[in-house]
Design a protein around this motif. Structure first.
Motif, PDB file in Angstrom:
ATOM      1  N   ILE A   1       0.848  -1.202   0.000  1.00  0.00           N
ATOM      2  CA  ILE A   1       0.000   0.000   0.000  1.00  0.00           C
ATOM      3  C   ILE A   1       0.884   1.254   0.000  1.00  0.00           C
ATOM      4  CG2 ILE A   1      -1.715   1.278   1.364  1.00  0.00           C
ATOM      5  CD1 ILE A   1      -2.775  -1.523   2.238  1.00  0.00           C
ATOM      6  N   ILE A   2       1.921   1.213   0.814  1.00  0.00           N
ATOM      7  CA  ILE A   2       2.810   2.380   0.878  1.00  0.00           C
ATOM      8  C   ILE A   2       3.511   2.589  -0.471  1.00  0.00           C
ATOM      9  CG2 ILE A   2       4.894   3.292   1.954  1.00  0.00           C
ATOM     10  CD1 ILE A   2       3.965   2.065   4.566  1.00  0.00           C
ATOM     11  N   GLU A   3       3.998   1.516  -1.051  1.00  0.00           N
ATOM     12  CA  GLU A   3       4.639   1.629  -2.367  1.00  0.00           C
ATOM     13  C   GLU A   3       3.674   2.246  -3.376  1.00  0.00           C
ATOM     14  OE1 GLU A   3       7.728   0.635  -3.870  1.00  0.00           O
ATOM     15  OE2 GLU A   3       8.412   0.786  -1.801  1.00  0.00           O
ATOM     16  N   LYS A   4       2.427   1.795  -3.322  1.00  0.00           N
ATOM     17  CA  LYS A   4       1.432   2.325  -4.263  1.00  0.00           C
ATOM     18  C   LYS A   4       1.227   3.824  -4.012  1.00  0.00           C
ATOM     19  CE  LYS A   4      -1.632   2.077  -7.510  1.00  0.00           C
ATOM     20  NZ  LYS A   4      -1.225   1.822  -8.896  1.00  0.00           N
ATOM     21  N   ALA A   5       1.201   4.202  -2.724  1.00  0.00           N
ATOM     22  CA  ALA A   5       1.017   5.624  -2.399  1.00  0.00           C
ATOM     23  C   ALA A   5       2.166   6.445  -2.991  1.00  0.00           C
ATOM     24  CB  ALA A   5       0.927   5.809  -0.895  1.00  0.00           C
ATOM     25  N   TYR A   6       3.382   5.914  -2.924  1.00  0.00           N
ATOM     26  CA  TYR A   6       4.514   6.620  -3.544  1.00  0.00           C
ATOM     27  C   TYR A   6       4.318   6.728  -5.053  1.00  0.00           C
ATOM     28  CZ  TYR A   6       7.436   7.136   0.560  1.00  0.00           C
ATOM     29  OH  TYR A   6       7.930   7.544   1.766  1.00  0.00           O
ATOM     30  N   ASP A   7       3.856   5.646  -5.660  1.00  0.00           N
ATOM     31  CA  ASP A   7       3.634   5.672  -7.111  1.00  0.00           C
ATOM     32  C   ASP A   7       2.568   6.693  -7.501  1.00  0.00           C
ATOM     33  OD1 ASP A   7       5.474   3.693  -7.354  1.00  0.00           O
ATOM     34  OD2 ASP A   7       4.059   2.074  -7.774  1.00  0.00           O
ATOM     35  N   LEU A   8       1.588   6.894  -6.606  1.00  0.00           N
ATOM     36  CA  LEU A   8       0.488   7.817  -6.919  1.00  0.00           C
ATOM     37  C   LEU A   8       0.860   9.275  -6.645  1.00  0.00           C
ATOM     38  CD1 LEU A   8      -2.557   5.867  -5.373  1.00  0.00           C
ATOM     39  CD2 LEU A   8      -2.064   6.194  -7.812  1.00  0.00           C
ATOM     40  N   ALA A   9       1.971   9.482  -5.932  1.00  0.00           N
ATOM     41  CA  ALA A   9       2.304  10.836  -5.477  1.00  0.00           C
ATOM     42  C   ALA A   9       2.368  11.880  -6.597  1.00  0.00           C
ATOM     43  CB  ALA A   9       3.607  10.812  -4.684  1.00  0.00           C
ATOM     44  N   PRO A  10       2.928  11.553  -7.763  1.00  0.00           N
ATOM     45  CA  PRO A  10       2.981  12.600  -8.796  1.00  0.00           C
ATOM     46  C   PRO A  10       1.601  13.040  -9.275  1.00  0.00           C
ATOM     47  CG  PRO A  10       4.468  10.775  -9.321  1.00  0.00           C
ATOM     48  CD  PRO A  10       3.624  10.326  -8.177  1.00  0.00           C
ATOM     49  N   THR A  11       0.608  12.154  -9.220  1.00  0.00           N
ATOM     50  CA  THR A  11      -0.707  12.525  -9.757  1.00  0.00           C
ATOM     51  C   THR A  11      -1.715  12.904  -8.680  1.00  0.00           C
ATOM     52  OG1 THR A  11      -1.099  10.161  -9.873  1.00  0.00           O
ATOM     53  CG2 THR A  11      -0.663  11.296 -11.968  1.00  0.00           C
ATOM     54  N   LEU A  12      -1.569  12.353  -7.486  1.00  0.00           N
ATOM     55  CA  LEU A  12      -2.523  12.672  -6.415  1.00  0.00           C
ATOM     56  C   LEU A  12      -1.809  13.508  -5.356  1.00  0.00           C
ATOM     57  CD1 LEU A  12      -4.561   9.392  -5.758  1.00  0.00           C
ATOM     58  CD2 LEU A  12      -5.356  11.497  -6.827  1.00  0.00           C
ATOM     59  N   LYS A  13      -2.113  14.787  -5.324  1.00  0.00           N
ATOM     60  CA  LYS A  13      -1.376  15.691  -4.429  1.00  0.00           C
ATOM     61  C   LYS A  13      -1.900  15.663  -3.002  1.00  0.00           C
ATOM     62  CE  LYS A  13       1.265  17.153  -7.715  1.00  0.00           C
ATOM     63  NZ  LYS A  13       2.540  16.456  -7.824  1.00  0.00           N
ATOM     64  N   ASP A  14      -3.192  15.381  -2.842  1.00  0.00           N
ATOM     65  CA  ASP A  14      -3.760  15.393  -1.490  1.00  0.00           C
ATOM     66  C   ASP A  14      -3.329  14.124  -0.744  1.00  0.00           C
ATOM     67  OD1 ASP A  14      -5.258  15.734   0.780  1.00  0.00           O
ATOM     68  OD2 ASP A  14      -7.056  14.835  -0.100  1.00  0.00           O
ATOM     69  N   PRO A  15      -2.591  14.284   0.378  1.00  0.00           N
ATOM     70  CA  PRO A  15      -2.039  13.089   1.056  1.00  0.00           C
ATOM     71  C   PRO A  15      -3.109  12.128   1.562  1.00  0.00           C
ATOM     72  CG  PRO A  15      -1.621  15.088   2.340  1.00  0.00           C
ATOM     73  CD  PRO A  15      -2.198  15.532   1.031  1.00  0.00           C
ATOM     74  N   ILE A  16      -4.266  12.664   1.972  1.00  0.00           N
ATOM     75  CA  ILE A  16      -5.313  11.760   2.476  1.00  0.00           C
ATOM     76  C   ILE A  16      -5.889  10.944   1.327  1.00  0.00           C
ATOM     77  CG2 ILE A  16      -7.607  11.655   3.550  1.00  0.00           C
ATOM     78  CD1 ILE A  16      -6.699  13.959   5.335  1.00  0.00           C
ATOM     79  N   GLU A  17      -6.200  11.624   0.233  1.00  0.00           N
ATOM     80  CA  GLU A  17      -6.745  10.889  -0.919  1.00  0.00           C
ATOM     81  C   GLU A  17      -5.731   9.848  -1.415  1.00  0.00           C
ATOM     82  OE1 GLU A  17      -8.176  13.162  -4.266  1.00  0.00           O
ATOM     83  OE2 GLU A  17      -8.661  11.338  -5.380  1.00  0.00           O
ATOM     84  N   ARG A  18      -4.447  10.218  -1.370  1.00  0.00           N
ATOM     85  CA  ARG A  18      -3.407   9.324  -1.907  1.00  0.00           C
ATOM     86  C   ARG A  18      -3.351   8.002  -1.142  1.00  0.00           C
ATOM     87  NH1 ARG A  18       0.874  13.073  -2.525  1.00  0.00           N
ATOM     88  NH2 ARG A  18       1.362  12.741  -0.347  1.00  0.00           N
ATOM     89  N   ILE A  19      -3.298   8.076   0.185  1.00  0.00           N
ATOM     90  CA  ILE A  19      -3.163   6.822   0.950  1.00  0.00           C
ATOM     91  C   ILE A  19      -4.472   6.028   0.890  1.00  0.00           C
ATOM     92  CG2 ILE A  19      -3.699   7.792   3.258  1.00  0.00           C
ATOM     93  CD1 ILE A  19      -0.975   5.146   2.600  1.00  0.00           C
TER      94      ILE A  19
END
Ligand code: FAD
Length: 582
Positions: free
Chosen positions: A483-501
């Motif tokens: 899940i954490i790895e995926k959150a890192y992968d999503l970081a460039p496109t999803l800026k809101d940290p809550i939505e990202r995780i």
């Protein structure tokens, strides 16, 4: 897909390889437990012949699938709705020996499940947590001081509890200090002992995932509607794809196990033999959830009710849950709900033992109701019925298992699969006693705590709080890494940290835990409907958006998923509108 071998653009500190290794088998079997792979799974189920087909995706079925798969058998499992949708998401969520069964002289049962507590804990430390339990001893209670002391001693002795975790008897003053909310006028003393707390639905899912990682083919929303017979023997089942896309199909298997919990007799009724001899006796158990500040207990308490029963009050994150009732049930098995009567019974019992809290119906933020699939014994009341499991085999070969407890699921599975191995004339020992469930690869509690701290320290650059990592670690164990790895992968496109995780967690649930809709996710994969209800309103749009994207829903399907969730939500919170009597 996140992969540990690929470098994230963020310089994340990688975990020691021992935490990573276990992820690999799951990556390899990811397609086997992804909601996106349904059509191919149905093809596999209808084209292969299996050694064992399990009907029912609760803890009993999951345990049997795991045991059989690890003994090298070809295993299929089908569940009519979601995994753990039945009783296995509606229990008291304790891994316990059942102290009160000692009063009924069920020594063998208490011994077996008592020993199993430690096994379940060792194999799934991320979802099983040691829990100190206080047993207040009161005037007119079910056991006096001496009997409680002897009872708790026997309880620990039967379960081979370690010396430093054995029961400790406390005098009145110490009991009051341990739990200042207890009523003092009838309090005489207390006993402090250990049980374990779990999330029943997650225990079921992790068991199922481990079965899949060991070769089992498991599918939810697949209902067995009929049996296929040849020469008066069962050779398969007819299955209806409840998600509607693949119609009806057949699965062929040499041995068919009916692990359908409260629906065991419904299936026995479509076997040519029908329900013969022993039959099920369903009893309903209700729990209520109140905000922690309304019942701010220091630890879990197992207390007497005025009608000579016992109830648990268990603090968990920001809430305390209390239960359970035990009443005969003849209503709709597909919709057991808490009535106002049930809620008031639990509130009265709680207010009697903790008078200063004065809980009201309006304090209840959530409820759940489950059905115990017990075996009928003439003349016994719900609380007197044995919790022992039993196996019935019909002439056509249907192997049904009923009764039992969440805690004893591994032993129940061992009994069923050993029986099948004997019938197959093969000698394969049970391997599950030392088999870690996915996510639970920790040698000790300290090891698990270290893992949480390490991960919490690492994710500050994507703004995930330590508290949230702690919660996710208790949900997914080492699979949190994905899940954490995926959150890192999503970081460039999803800026809101809550939505990202949240998006990363939804992604994991669809790809690795066969989530098909909002209810699967909010009720059984994350337990949020029961334990984090206040968070739902803000997060529902995020979950809906990312589930819709992952599962390819159109607007109508999205609206339908939301309507289904709203119905379920209303059911657990609006008990006051339910009929007063059953
Ligand atoms: P279920 O979880 O009900 O699973 C059966 C599954 O079969 C269901 O998901 C159902 O949808 C599926 N099914 C039915 N028909 C079909 C069909 N035709 N085709 C495909 N699938 C089908 N035990 C403990 O150890 N600790 C506790 O704290 C505890 N507390 C409890 C509190 C309550 C209120 C209750 C009710 C029980 C409690 N128990 C506890 C007992 C424990 O929860 C149950 O023994 C256990 O969950 C039963 O699991 P199961 O898999 O047999 O049944």
């Amino acid at each position: 897909m996140a992969d540990y071998k690929s470098c994230s653009i963020f310089n994340v500190v990688r975990l020691p390889s021992r935490y990573i290794n276990y992820y690999n088998p799951l990556i390899n079997t990811m397609n086997d437990f992804s909601a996106l792979n349904r059509t191919s799974l149905i093809q596999q189920l209808s084209q292969q012949k299996f050694d064992v087909l399990v009907i029912g995706g609760g803890i009993t079925g999951a345990g049997i699938a795991l045991d059989a798969a690890t003994r090298g058998l070809r295993v299929a499992l089908v569940e009519k709705l979601d995994f753990a949708w039945g009783t296995s998401s509606r229990s008291t969520k304790l891994i316990h020996g059942g102290l009160r069964y000692l009063k009924q002289f069920e020594v063998k049962l208490v011994r077996e499940v008592g020993i199993e507590r430690a096994v379940v804990y060792r194999n799934a430390r991320h979802i099983v947590t040691p829990e100190k339990m206080l047993l207040p001893i009161i005037d007119g209670g079910s056991l006096g001081k001496t009997l409680s002391s002897i009872g708790l001693w026997i309880y620990d002795y039967l379960a081979h509890v370690d010396k430093d975790e054995r029961r400790r008897m406390c005098d009145k003053t110490e009991t009051q200090q341990l739990e200042p909310l207890l009523r003092t006028d009838i309090l005489k003393a207390g006993g402090l002992y250990y049980e374990y707390r779990t999330d029943d639905a997650r225990l079921t899912i992790e068991t199922m995932k481990t079965a899949v990682a060991n070769g089992a083919t498991c599918l939810n929303y697949a209902e067995v509607t009929d049996f296929v017979l040849e020469n008066d023997k069962l050779v398969g089942v007819k299955v209806n794809d409840k998600l509607g896309t693949n119609g009806t199909f057949e699965i062929r298997a040499t041995y068919i196990v009916n692990a359908a919990g409260p629906w065991v007799d419904t299936l026995r009724n479509i076997d040519p033999e029908g329900v013969h001899g022993k039959r099920l006796h369903l009893t309903k158990g209700v729990h209520i959830v109140v905000p922690r500040e309304k019942l701010p207990l220091q630890q879990s308490v197992y207390f007497d009710t005025q009608d000579k029963r016992m109830c648990f009050a268990i603090p968990r994150f920001g809430v305390t849950y209390i239960g359970t009732t035990d009443t005969n049930y003849t209503g709709d098995t597909n919709r057991p709900v808490a009535t106002l009567n049930d809620v008031e019974y639990i509130l009265n019992a709680t207010n009697y033992m903790f008078p200063s809290v004065n809980l009201q119906v309006s304090d209840v933020i959530s409820t759940w109701a489950g059905l115990r699939p017990l075996i009928h014994q003439d003349g016994k009341s719900p609380s007197e019925l044995s919790r022992k499991d039993e196996i019935f085999i019909s002439d056509a070969g249907l192997i049904s298992i009923a009764g039992g407890k969440l805690t004893g699921y591994r032993k129940m599975a061992e009994r069923v699969v050993t029986l099948i191995c004997k019938k197959m004339n093969i000698n394969k020992p049970c391997l599950t006693v030392n088999l870690t469930l996915t996510g639970g690869e920790f040698d000790s509690q300290e090891d698990f705590d270290k893992f949480i701290n390490l991960r919490a320290g690492e994710v500050k650059d994507i703004n995930v709080s330590a508290q949230h990592i702690n919660l996710l670690a208790h949900r997914y164990g080492t699979n949190l890494n994905a899940i954490i790895e995926k959150a890192y992968d999503l970081a460039p496109t999803l800026k809101d940290p809550i939505e990202r995780i949240e998006a990363a967690e939804v992604w994991y649930a669809v790809h690795f835990e066969m989530v098909n809709n909002l209810c699967d996710y909010i009720v059984r994969r994350t337990g949020r409907l029961y334990f984090e209800r206040p968070s739902i309103e803000a997060l529902l749009p995020i979950w809906t958006k990312h589930l819709a994207a992952a599962l390819g829903w159109n607007d109508t399907q999205t609206a339908q998923a939301l309507a289904e969730f709203e119905r379920e939500y209303a059911e657990v919170v609006s008990f006051a509108q339910q009929p007063i009597t059953q």
